[in-house]
Write a protein that holds these residues in place. Sequence first.
Motif, PDB file in Angstrom:
ATOM      1  N   GLU A  84      -3.501  -6.999   8.339  1.00 12.58           N
ATOM      2  CA  GLU A  84      -2.255  -6.774   7.864  1.00 12.58           C
ATOM      3  C   GLU A  84      -1.438  -7.358   6.807  1.00 12.58           C
ATOM      4  O   GLU A  84      -0.634  -6.913   6.268  1.00 12.58           O
ATOM      5  CB  GLU A  84      -1.486  -6.927   9.515  1.00 12.58           C
ATOM      6  N   LEU A  85      -2.127  -8.711   6.877  1.00 10.83           N
ATOM      7  CA  LEU A  85      -1.340  -9.558   5.791  1.00 10.83           C
ATOM      8  C   LEU A  85      -1.917  -8.977   4.608  1.00 10.83           C
ATOM      9  O   LEU A  85      -0.916  -8.998   3.228  1.00 10.83           O
ATOM     10  CB  LEU A  85      -1.741 -11.155   6.062  1.00 10.83           C
ATOM     11  N   ASP A  86      -3.188  -8.618   4.366  1.00 12.74           N
ATOM     12  CA  ASP A  86      -3.505  -8.014   3.172  1.00 12.74           C
ATOM     13  C   ASP A  86      -2.867  -6.629   2.757  1.00 12.74           C
ATOM     14  O   ASP A  86      -2.473  -6.507   1.458  1.00 12.74           O
ATOM     15  CB  ASP A  86      -5.126  -7.700   3.126  1.00 12.74           C
ATOM     16  N   ARG A  87      -2.456  -6.022   3.680  1.00 14.55           N
ATOM     17  CA  ARG A  87      -1.640  -4.772   3.388  1.00 14.55           C
ATOM     18  C   ARG A  87      -0.249  -5.134   2.827  1.00 14.55           C
ATOM     19  O   ARG A  87       0.445  -4.622   1.889  1.00 14.55           O
ATOM     20  CB  ARG A  87      -1.546  -3.859   4.617  1.00 14.55           C
ATOM     21  N   LEU A  88       0.143  -6.427   3.688  1.00 17.61           N
ATOM     22  CA  LEU A  88       1.683  -6.612   3.276  1.00 17.61           C
ATOM     23  C   LEU A  88       1.652  -7.251   1.681  1.00 17.61           C
ATOM     24  O   LEU A  88       2.702  -7.178   1.147  1.00 17.61           O
ATOM     25  CB  LEU A  88       2.281  -7.429   4.154  1.00 17.61           C
ATOM     26  N   MET A  89       0.541  -7.787   1.359  1.00 19.21           N
ATOM     27  CA  MET A  89       0.430  -8.486   0.097  1.00 19.21           C
ATOM     28  C   MET A  89       0.511  -7.496  -1.072  1.00 19.21           C
ATOM     29  O   MET A  89       1.051  -7.878  -2.248  1.00 19.21           O
ATOM     30  CB  MET A  89      -0.957  -9.152  -0.076  1.00 19.21           C
ATOM     31  N   THR A  90       0.373  -6.137  -0.706  1.00 16.62           N
ATOM     32  CA  THR A  90       0.352  -4.997  -1.941  1.00 16.62           C
ATOM     33  C   THR A  90       1.693  -4.478  -2.256  1.00 16.62           C
ATOM     34  O   THR A  90       2.109  -3.818  -2.997  1.00 16.62           O
ATOM     35  CB  THR A  90      -0.497  -4.015  -1.720  1.00 16.62           C
ATOM     36  N   LEU A  91       2.754  -4.941  -1.322  1.00 16.64           N
ATOM     37  CA  LEU A  91       3.976  -4.381  -1.463  1.00 16.64           C
ATOM     38  C   LEU A  91       4.860  -4.817  -2.644  1.00 16.64           C
ATOM     39  O   LEU A  91       4.838  -6.136  -2.844  1.00 16.64           O
ATOM     40  CB  LEU A  91       5.037  -4.680  -0.307  1.00 16.64           C
ATOM     41  N   ASP A  92       5.495  -4.067  -3.400  1.00 14.31           N
ATOM     42  CA  ASP A  92       6.315  -4.527  -4.584  1.00 14.31           C
ATOM     43  C   ASP A  92       7.778  -3.997  -4.213  1.00 14.31           C
ATOM     44  O   ASP A  92       8.294  -2.794  -4.081  1.00 14.31           O
ATOM     45  CB  ASP A  92       5.943  -3.584  -5.678  1.00 14.31           C
ATOM     46  N   LEU A  93       8.448  -4.786  -3.789  1.00 16.35           N
ATOM     47  CA  LEU A  93       9.917  -4.818  -3.298  1.00 16.35           C
ATOM     48  C   LEU A  93      10.858  -4.553  -4.348  1.00 16.35           C
ATOM     49  O   LEU A  93      12.086  -4.078  -4.129  1.00 16.35           O
ATOM     50  CB  LEU A  93      10.427  -5.880  -2.401  1.00 16.35           C
ATOM     51  N   GLU A 139      11.352  -1.298   7.147  1.00 15.12           N
ATOM     52  CA  GLU A 139      11.613  -1.466   8.616  1.00 15.12           C
ATOM     53  C   GLU A 139      10.132  -1.520   9.269  1.00 15.12           C
ATOM     54  O   GLU A 139       9.788  -2.600  10.018  1.00 15.12           O
ATOM     55  CB  GLU A 139      12.320  -0.423   9.292  1.00 15.12           C
ATOM     56  N   ALA A 140       9.222  -0.929   8.728  1.00 15.59           N
ATOM     57  CA  ALA A 140       7.993  -0.954   9.263  1.00 15.59           C
ATOM     58  C   ALA A 140       7.097  -2.370   8.951  1.00 15.59           C
ATOM     59  O   ALA A 140       6.308  -2.906   9.628  1.00 15.59           O
ATOM     60  CB  ALA A 140       6.925   0.203   8.669  1.00 15.59           C
ATOM     61  N   ALA A 141       7.281  -2.730   7.490  1.00 20.53           N
ATOM     62  CA  ALA A 141       6.717  -4.214   7.139  1.00 20.53           C
ATOM     63  C   ALA A 141       7.599  -5.045   7.893  1.00 20.53           C
ATOM     64  O   ALA A 141       6.681  -6.215   8.507  1.00 20.53           O
ATOM     65  CB  ALA A 141       7.266  -4.253   5.794  1.00 20.53           C
ATOM     66  N   ALA A 142       8.769  -5.279   8.288  1.00 18.05           N
ATOM     67  CA  ALA A 142       9.404  -6.064   8.979  1.00 18.05           C
ATOM     68  C   ALA A 142       8.755  -6.133  10.514  1.00 18.05           C
ATOM     69  O   ALA A 142       8.518  -7.414  11.023  1.00 18.05           O
ATOM     70  CB  ALA A 142      10.956  -6.076   8.982  1.00 18.05           C
ATOM     71  N   LEU A 143       8.663  -5.003  11.075  1.00 18.09           N
ATOM     72  CA  LEU A 143       8.000  -4.904  12.540  1.00 18.09           C
ATOM     73  C   LEU A 143       6.535  -5.405  12.451  1.00 18.09           C
ATOM     74  O   LEU A 143       6.325  -6.314  13.383  1.00 18.09           O
ATOM     75  CB  LEU A 143       8.274  -3.540  13.111  1.00 18.09           C
ATOM     76  N   THR A 144       6.143  -5.121  11.376  1.00 19.03           N
ATOM     77  CA  THR A 144       4.464  -5.605  11.332  1.00 19.03           C
ATOM     78  C   THR A 144       4.587  -7.327  11.468  1.00 19.03           C
ATOM     79  O   THR A 144       3.729  -7.828  12.072  1.00 19.03           O
ATOM     80  CB  THR A 144       3.837  -5.397   9.909  1.00 19.03           C
ATOM     81  N   LEU A 145       5.241  -8.031  10.434  1.00 24.50           N
ATOM     82  CA  LEU A 145       5.703  -9.317  10.511  1.00 24.50           C
ATOM     83  C   LEU A 145       5.969  -9.952  11.815  1.00 24.50           C
ATOM     84  O   LEU A 145       5.674 -10.807  12.524  1.00 24.50           O
ATOM     85  CB  LEU A 145       6.724  -9.838   9.282  1.00 24.50           C
TER      86      LEU A 145
END
Length: 354
Positions: free
Chosen positions: A323-332, A191-197
């Motif tokens: 913010e994009l760099d932080r999202l890059m580290t996500l492992d879904l 949810e937080a990642a989707a809100l960031t995007l």
Amino acid sequence: MTEYDVPERPRPARSLWRALWLWTLLLALAALLGGGGYAGWQFWQERQATEDIVAAQDTLLRRLSRQLGDAGAEIQQLRQRQGDLAESARRSTDLVAALQGRADDADATLARINATIQGGRGRAQLLAVEQLLLIANERARLARDVPGAIEALSLAQDRLGSLAEPKLFPIREALAEERSRLEALPRIDLEAAALTLSSLIRRAPELPQRSRAPTHAAVVDGEPSRDITPEASGFWARGIGSLRQMFGAVFTVRRTDKPVDRLLPPEQERLVGQLLLLKLETARAALLTRNTATLRATIEDAAAFLNDYYRSDDPTVLGARAELDRLMTLDLNPQLPELGRSLGLLRAYLDATR
């Protein structure tokens, strides 16, 4: 005294006393009349006050009479309601008694059923635990729902603990190990990642784009080059040199380190903005579908797009890039632990106790 002088006669005292008595009588009569008039006025005032008091008391009595009549009607209604409530209470008592009888019958029936299935209660509990383990594997493997799998394992542990069977300890130990491995997985806040995007998509049209300066102009020390080669010695060469000097005096090309606004056509600027929005929308769709490869590739492409077409020194652009760099580290799709050991042990125990 002469003979002609008439001697003065003294007035008789009776006339004086008579006058005094008349005056006294008149004064007494006047006082009596005044006192009677005042007494009559006082009497009239008291009579008026008494009549007003009597009228007020009469009005109050009539009002009290009406209120007493209304109170009597209300009392009659309350008595009627009390009778209705008493009747309703009696019916409720009868209904409760009937329900109590049915409950006693149901308890007796359940007691008989419990006595009948007492021997198979433990096996029914184990079959329920088997279903919970199957649900945990399904939630973890198919739906990637780690919290749901942890909840199913927790319910299975509680059911096994309620049986208090020492032979089930290996199954409970395997369950505890599988649950601890699931809880050790990194928690992903989708949810937080989707809100960031979504925030990036909303702020993307406001990000300042980088302007492209022309590269064909020759600049030397801030002045355009107006050198004439030594070979240019003819009439046409001197004319061309004169034209260069004239245009050089009118137009000056200077170097600047600050970005120049609106060097790109508006159509290209809008196209750049639309492409950035498309990349961010694709990244959000990949996030919601848990596609790690597509998410990382799209975010990397969007970051490169920011570097190429947007101002790298602007704070809003730098914040979007962070913010994009932080999202890059996500492992879904993290590697899930094996959850089949406890299920295999439980099925082996059921087969052995059949």
